[in-house]
Design a protein around this motif. Sequence first.
Motif, PDB file in Angstrom:
ATOM      1  N   SER A  85       0.836  -1.193   0.000  1.00  0.00           N
ATOM      2  CA  SER A  85       0.000   0.000   0.000  1.00  0.00           C
ATOM      3  C   SER A  85       0.878   1.252   0.000  1.00  0.00           C
ATOM      4  CB  SER A  85      -0.939  -0.010   1.210  1.00  0.00           C
ATOM      5  OG  SER A  85      -0.209  -0.185   2.423  1.00  0.00           O
ATOM      6  N   GLU A  86       0.265   2.390  -0.314  1.00  0.00           N
ATOM      7  CA  GLU A  86       1.012   3.641  -0.440  1.00  0.00           C
ATOM      8  C   GLU A  86       1.395   4.190   0.933  1.00  0.00           C
ATOM      9  OE1 GLU A  86       2.530   6.357  -3.376  1.00  0.00           O
ATOM     10  OE2 GLU A  86       1.366   4.521  -3.627  1.00  0.00           O
ATOM     11  N   ARG A  87       2.696   4.460   1.128  1.00  0.00           N
ATOM     12  CA  ARG A  87       3.172   5.091   2.354  1.00  0.00           C
ATOM     13  C   ARG A  87       4.271   6.073   1.973  1.00  0.00           C
ATOM     14  NH1 ARG A  87       0.879   3.591   6.648  1.00  0.00           N
ATOM     15  NH2 ARG A  87       2.231   4.983   7.838  1.00  0.00           N
ATOM     16  N   ASN A  88       4.024   7.352   2.245  1.00  0.00           N
ATOM     17  CA  ASN A  88       5.009   8.398   1.949  1.00  0.00           C
ATOM     18  C   ASN A  88       5.432   8.392   0.486  1.00  0.00           C
ATOM     19  OD1 ASN A  88       5.083   9.143   4.735  1.00  0.00           O
ATOM     20  ND2 ASN A  88       6.484   7.431   5.122  1.00  0.00           N
ATOM     21  N   GLY A  89       4.471   8.128  -0.378  1.00  0.00           N
ATOM     22  CA  GLY A  89       4.739   8.162  -1.804  1.00  0.00           C
ATOM     23  C   GLY A  89       5.387   6.919  -2.376  1.00  0.00           C
ATOM     24  N   ARG A  90       5.577   5.893  -1.546  1.00  0.00           N
ATOM     25  CA  ARG A  90       6.181   4.651  -2.031  1.00  0.00           C
ATOM     26  C   ARG A  90       5.363   3.475  -1.520  1.00  0.00           C
ATOM     27  NH1 ARG A  90      12.633   4.855  -1.273  1.00  0.00           N
ATOM     28  NH2 ARG A  90      12.512   3.465  -3.060  1.00  0.00           N
ATOM     29  N   LYS A  91       5.524   2.331  -2.158  1.00  0.00           N
ATOM     30  CA  LYS A  91       4.790   1.147  -1.754  1.00  0.00           C
ATOM     31  C   LYS A  91       5.489   0.477  -0.564  1.00  0.00           C
ATOM     32  CE  LYS A  91       1.517   1.332  -4.805  1.00  0.00           C
ATOM     33  NZ  LYS A  91       1.397   0.349  -5.910  1.00  0.00           N
ATOM     34  N   SER A  92       4.718   0.203   0.470  1.00  0.00           N
ATOM     35  CA  SER A  92       5.243  -0.473   1.645  1.00  0.00           C
ATOM     36  C   SER A  92       4.091  -1.192   2.339  1.00  0.00           C
ATOM     37  CB  SER A  92       5.940   0.516   2.582  1.00  0.00           C
ATOM     38  OG  SER A  92       6.632  -0.176   3.619  1.00  0.00           O
ATOM     39  N   TRP A  93       4.172  -1.328   3.663  1.00  0.00           N
ATOM     40  CA  TRP A  93       3.183  -2.083   4.421  1.00  0.00           C
ATOM     41  C   TRP A  93       2.829  -1.329   5.699  1.00  0.00           C
ATOM     42  CZ3 TRP A  93       1.363  -5.846   1.513  1.00  0.00           C
ATOM     43  CH2 TRP A  93       2.192  -6.299   0.471  1.00  0.00           C
ATOM     44  N   ASN A  94       1.578  -1.313   6.020  1.00  0.00           N
ATOM     45  CA  ASN A  94       1.068  -0.620   7.198  1.00  0.00           C
ATOM     46  C   ASN A  94       1.205  -1.557   8.405  1.00  0.00           C
ATOM     47  OD1 ASN A  94      -0.273   1.407   8.690  1.00  0.00           O
ATOM     48  ND2 ASN A  94      -2.238   0.393   8.371  1.00  0.00           N
ATOM     49  N   PHE A  95       2.443  -1.723   8.863  1.00  0.00           N
ATOM     50  CA  PHE A  95       2.721  -2.785   9.829  1.00  0.00           C
ATOM     51  C   PHE A  95       2.685  -2.343  11.280  1.00  0.00           C
ATOM     52  CE2 PHE A  95       6.827  -1.036   8.460  1.00  0.00           C
ATOM     53  CZ  PHE A  95       7.436  -0.735   9.676  1.00  0.00           C
ATOM     54  N   PHE A  96       3.020  -1.079  11.568  1.00  0.00           N
ATOM     55  CA  PHE A  96       3.212  -0.686  12.962  1.00  0.00           C
ATOM     56  C   PHE A  96       1.863  -0.408  13.632  1.00  0.00           C
ATOM     57  CE2 PHE A  96       4.659   1.966  16.531  1.00  0.00           C
ATOM     58  CZ  PHE A  96       5.714   1.185  16.978  1.00  0.00           C
ATOM     59  N   PRO A  97       1.624  -0.969  14.816  1.00  0.00           N
ATOM     60  CA  PRO A  97       0.340  -0.768  15.500  1.00  0.00           C
ATOM     61  C   PRO A  97       0.030   0.720  15.696  1.00  0.00           C
ATOM     62  CG  PRO A  97       1.596  -2.506  16.571  1.00  0.00           C
ATOM     63  CD  PRO A  97       2.511  -1.884  15.560  1.00  0.00           C
ATOM     64  N   GLY A  98      -1.187   1.111  15.324  1.00  0.00           N
ATOM     65  CA  GLY A  98      -1.612   2.496  15.491  1.00  0.00           C
ATOM     66  C   GLY A  98      -1.476   3.347  14.251  1.00  0.00           C
ATOM     67  N   TRP A  99      -0.703   2.907  13.257  1.00  0.00           N
ATOM     68  CA  TRP A  99      -0.622   3.664  12.018  1.00  0.00           C
ATOM     69  C   TRP A  99      -1.953   3.604  11.272  1.00  0.00           C
ATOM     70  CZ3 TRP A  99       4.670   2.021   9.403  1.00  0.00           C
ATOM     71  CH2 TRP A  99       5.721   2.639  10.085  1.00  0.00           C
ATOM     72  N   GLU A 100      -2.258   4.666  10.526  1.00  0.00           N
ATOM     73  CA  GLU A 100      -3.445   4.679   9.689  1.00  0.00           C
ATOM     74  C   GLU A 100      -3.094   4.131   8.314  1.00  0.00           C
ATOM     75  OE1 GLU A 100      -5.077   8.582   9.551  1.00  0.00           O
ATOM     76  OE2 GLU A 100      -5.635   8.609  11.676  1.00  0.00           O
ATOM     77  N   GLY A 101      -4.074   3.470   7.696  1.00  0.00           N
ATOM     78  CA  GLY A 101      -3.846   2.920   6.374  1.00  0.00           C
ATOM     79  C   GLY A 101      -4.593   1.619   6.188  1.00  0.00           C
ATOM     80  N   ARG A 102      -4.228   0.912   5.149  1.00  0.00           N
ATOM     81  CA  ARG A 102      -4.922  -0.325   4.805  1.00  0.00           C
ATOM     82  C   ARG A 102      -4.798  -1.354   5.923  1.00  0.00           C
ATOM     83  NH1 ARG A 102      -3.190  -3.229  -0.726  1.00  0.00           N
ATOM     84  NH2 ARG A 102      -1.342  -3.768   0.498  1.00  0.00           N
ATOM     85  N   ASP A 103      -5.863  -2.101   6.119  1.00  0.00           N
ATOM     86  CA  ASP A 103      -5.844  -3.222   7.059  1.00  0.00           C
ATOM     87  C   ASP A 103      -5.103  -4.364   6.368  1.00  0.00           C
ATOM     88  OD1 ASP A 103      -6.359  -5.475   8.608  1.00  0.00           O
ATOM     89  OD2 ASP A 103      -8.409  -4.889   9.082  1.00  0.00           O
ATOM     90  N   GLU A 104      -3.794  -4.458   6.607  1.00  0.00           N
ATOM     91  CA  GLU A 104      -2.967  -5.414   5.869  1.00  0.00           C
ATOM     92  C   GLU A 104      -3.304  -6.867   6.185  1.00  0.00           C
ATOM     93  OE1 GLU A 104      -1.655  -4.076   3.498  1.00  0.00           O
ATOM     94  OE2 GLU A 104      -0.306  -2.414   3.956  1.00  0.00           O
TER      95      GLU A 104
END
Length: 271
Positions: A85-104
């Motif tokens: 998913s998009e993070r800071n303009g690059r593709k990565s993963w919303n892994f850290f607890p509490g971050w907003e973004g896709r439910d990985e």
Amino acid sequence: MSVRHWLAACFVFAGQPGLAACGDTEGMCETASGEYHIELPKAENPPLVVFLHGYGGSATGTLKNRSMVEPLLARGYAVMAPEGSERNGRKSWNFFPGWEGRDEPAFLREVVQDAADRFDIDPDRVVLGGFSAGAFMVYYLACAAPDSFSAYVPVSGGFWRPHPESCDGPVRMFHTHGWTDNVVPLEGRLLGGGRFHQGDIFAGLEIWRVANECADTKPSGFSTTGQFMRRNWMGCAEGSALEFALFPGGHTVPNGWADMMVDWYEGLPGG
């Protein structure tokens, strides 16, 4: 349908190894939450290795690592490369607890079910691996929901500080890391001017030993496989497995990893 798209579909239906064509995008399978590439072996109802790319990587880039993909296909495993998913303009993963973004975790469950429906993947034999940021995702998913996949095989990634106070278990994990990795060092490092802190890999292994109810911190055994120096913890909770492999290189998925990992997985009860 393009000639390339048609040929890819023919490979799949003929039961030959090849890139599976599905959805409206050539070679890319689409679900409600995202996309993935998948390559299929000759075997029917194959097990599956889901491998998550690193920060700034891509699903396409994962499948370009032929020294990893081809041994898995030869061993009868399908190989899935989900798109981050998009993070800071690059593709990565919303892994850290509490971050907003896709439910990985939900996305990964979704793509595995999609592959099972489309390609007759065995949903009971799905291994989750990842490199760098993909390995961070593997660690946090395994910590929160260890029953989601049959085993976890991160490469060059772990927890971030503050480390989780505890993880659910038991877990079946085989962690691989480079001795000279300076992107995700074994001891961790500061990022973002000190706003983030990669965790200590050995502290992470302690968390897994506790989750697996291991009676001792001392490894149960040591071995070598080619360039890999391995240690494992056995005699822990029923259904658990924990192994750590070091290799002399840096931040990479090393040659020989795929076969070593499959040998480990197939040696587990029910592997």
